[in-house]
Scaffold this active site. Structure first.
Site, PDB file in Angstrom:
ATOM      1  N   LYS B  87     -12.403  -6.406  98.545  1.00 17.18           N
ATOM      2  CA  LYS B  87     -12.039  -7.609  98.884  1.00 17.18           C
ATOM      3  C   LYS B  87     -13.261  -8.616  99.548  1.00 17.18           C
ATOM      4  O   LYS B  87     -13.316  -8.341 100.326  1.00 17.18           O
ATOM      5  CB  LYS B  87     -10.216  -7.692  99.192  1.00 17.18           C
ATOM      6  CG  LYS B  87      -9.505  -7.270  98.262  1.00 17.18           C
ATOM      7  CD  LYS B  87      -8.374  -7.656  98.827  1.00 17.18           C
ATOM      8  CE  LYS B  87      -6.734  -7.014  97.957  1.00 17.18           C
ATOM      9  NZ  LYS B  87      -6.452  -7.558  96.334  1.00 17.18           N
ATOM     10  N   GLY B 159       1.869  -7.733  98.417  1.00 17.64           N
ATOM     11  CA  GLY B 159       3.087  -7.520 100.248  1.00 17.64           C
ATOM     12  C   GLY B 159       3.920  -7.912  99.836  1.00 17.64           C
ATOM     13  O   GLY B 159       4.492  -6.684 100.807  1.00 17.64           O
ATOM     14  N   GLY B 241      -0.771  -3.222  94.694  1.00 15.48           N
ATOM     15  CA  GLY B 241      -1.311  -3.659  95.933  1.00 15.48           C
ATOM     16  C   GLY B 241      -0.236  -2.248  96.460  1.00 15.48           C
ATOM     17  O   GLY B 241       0.020  -1.167  96.792  1.00 15.48           O
TER      18      GLY B 241
END
Lengths: 190, 300
Positions: B87, B159, B241
């Site tokens: 990222k 998240g 994630g």
């Protein structure tokens, strides 16, 4: 005639589009039972480690290894070519062992080395477009393997009986030369 | 196709989208070290995303979230043979240049990291490495593609362990594409203005009913059924994630999500994948989050 396409991971839809454009019927193969209904099999590009795991999980590995080339013509591109090899390196990995060749994974390097080139095959006088994506390299071929195209001296399109393997992706181009040839192999009218 | 996009015949572009094509039907997992990367690869991930902290921890710990250190990325590259993504902060083209020099396979210009530029995203066409970008709606997706993104993913709410935002974004993108296919030629300029997206891309979508690059889903996937949901809504692959390594049994959960992604339309297999899993990550009610705690509103 129905062409099965292994559809567990990778660019199976691109193969489907190409084969249907050529007028053949297709079916996605995700489980062992799906194999019964098809006359040939395409092993698409994608990640060979992921695909290999599905072949094992779904009980596809054995039937493909047993029928491949005999009652089941196969065409593998990139990851598919890795799965077809007799020996896989970088790192060593289980494979179907249907084509007498040694394949080195990611031999050209990471994505930044991926490219589109043009090359001559034994199928046509015209060069065809070849898309290499994190491509493997065929390091060695056995005596029963016909080399149909090379890049920098290394085989990139090979045939052993009714099994065809390419380290590049004809399914990502508009050129149907190689897929047409595979359909001929399936119909056994070379 | 009546007409091609001007850039779609460019070999560089085709190679970038080509790698995105190879990842279809797969699961891309966030990993923070070489061990996790090996677990992900063994579980059947088709790629890994190298980062220093998973989004759930970034959310908890706060501070500025940046590109992962080159050391971590190199260790992960050495540990696996599948593609390694990393990222970069939104607009931080120098981080992207470093990632290109590291030869990662894909760069995620990600809202999970703290944005470096609040006006401009990275001009991705000038890179040789393909980019993936997040989007909440069709206009955002097409703006990113115009800048050179070779893959779009929903932003979801990273998240959170909560799929609701990814569903919202996938439904928005797919719904807006359907709407475009019904419009007449004379209505497309208005649509382009309304979407804030270039006309050639709006036209292309109106004719083809899909994005000109693969459309993946990210942000909140925590269970096999979550993966099956977004795939059935139109995602061509899934990013996970915090969902894997914040759960009680990462190896099994990783494998279960991979399986559910491939067999998303076969409830029996999704059931099988859902059984005997440990606890999923706890997750957050996105409605209880403050506007400023949302990651999805970063970028435009």
């Amino acid at each position: 005639m129905k062409i099965g396409i292994l559809a567990v991971q990778g660019d199976f839809e691109a193969h489907q589009k190409m084969i249907e454009r050529l007028g053949a019927e297709t079916a996605f193969v995700k489980a062992a039972a799906d194999l019964e209904a098809v006359d040939a099999l395409v092993l698409p590009g994608g990640e060979s480690t992921t695909q290999l795991q599905f072949l094992n999980d779904e009980g596809l590995f054995q039937p493909i290894a047993e029928r491949g080339g005999k009652t089941l013509p196969i065409f593998g591109t990139c990851a598919g070519a890795i799965l077809l090899a007799k020996e896989v390196k970088n790192p060593a990995q289980a494979s179907l062992g249907l084509v007498d060749m040694t394949v080195v994974r990611n031999a050209y390097g990471p994505q930044i080395e991926s490219c589109v080139t043009r090359g001559i095959t034994t199928l046509s006088d015209q060069p065809i477009e070849m898309v290499f994506i994190r491509a493997p390299m065929i390091e060695r071929v056995g005596p029963g393997v016909e080399v149909m195209a090379r890049r920098d001296d290394k085989p990139i399109l090979v045939r052993q009986g009714r099994i065809l393997a390419a380290t590049f992706h004809p399914e990502l181009t508009e050129d149907a030369t190689i897929h047409s040839y595979f359909l001929k192999l399936v119909r056994d009218e070379r | 196709m009546a007409e091609e996009l001007t850039f779609s015949t460019d070999p560089q572009w085709r190679v970038k989208v080509g790698l995105a094509e190879m990842l279809k039907g797969g699961v891309i997992m966030d990993v923070t070290n070489a061990d996790q990367a090996r677990i992900a690869e063994k579980a059947g991930a088709c790629a890994v995303m190298a980062l220093e902290r998973v989004p759930a921890d970034i959310r908890k710990e706060g501070g500025v979230a940046r590109m992962a250190s080159p050391k971590i990325i190199r260790e992960i590259q050495a540990a696996v043979t599948i593609p390694v993504m990393a990222k970069a902060r939104i607009g931080h083209f120098a981080e992207a240049q470093v990632l290109e020099a590291l030869a990662v396979d894909f760069i995620d210009e990600s809202e999970v990291l703290t944005p470096a530029d609040e006006e401009n995203h990275i001009w991705k066409q000038s890179f040789r490495i393909p980019f993936v970008c997040g989007a909440r709606n069709l206009g955002e997706a097409l703006r990113r593609i115009a800048e050179g993104a070779a893959m779009i993913r929903t932003k979801g709410e990273a998240g959170s362990g909560n799929i609701v935002e990814a569903v919202r974004h996938m439904r928005a993108i797919v719904g807006e594409m359907k709407r475009l296919t019904l419009l007449g030629e004379e209505e497309l300029i208005g649509a382009s203005k309304q979407l804030g997206a270039p006309l050639d891309l709006v036209r292309w979508v109106a004719r083809n009913g899909k994005l000109p690059v693969p459309n993946f889903s990210a942000g909140g996937v925590a269970t096999p059924a979550d993966a099956a949901l977004v795939v059935q809504l139109g995602a061509e692959a899934v990013f996970v994630g915090s969902g894997v390594f914040k759960s009680s049994d990462p190896e099994r959960r990783a494998h279960a999500i991979v399986k559910a992604t491939t067999h998303a339309r076969d409830p029996k297999v999704v059931l099988e994948a859902s059984e005997e899993l440990g606890e999923a990550m706890k997750g957050l009610d996105v409605r209880q989050l403050d506007e400023k705690e949302l990651l999805q509103t970063r970028g435009w």
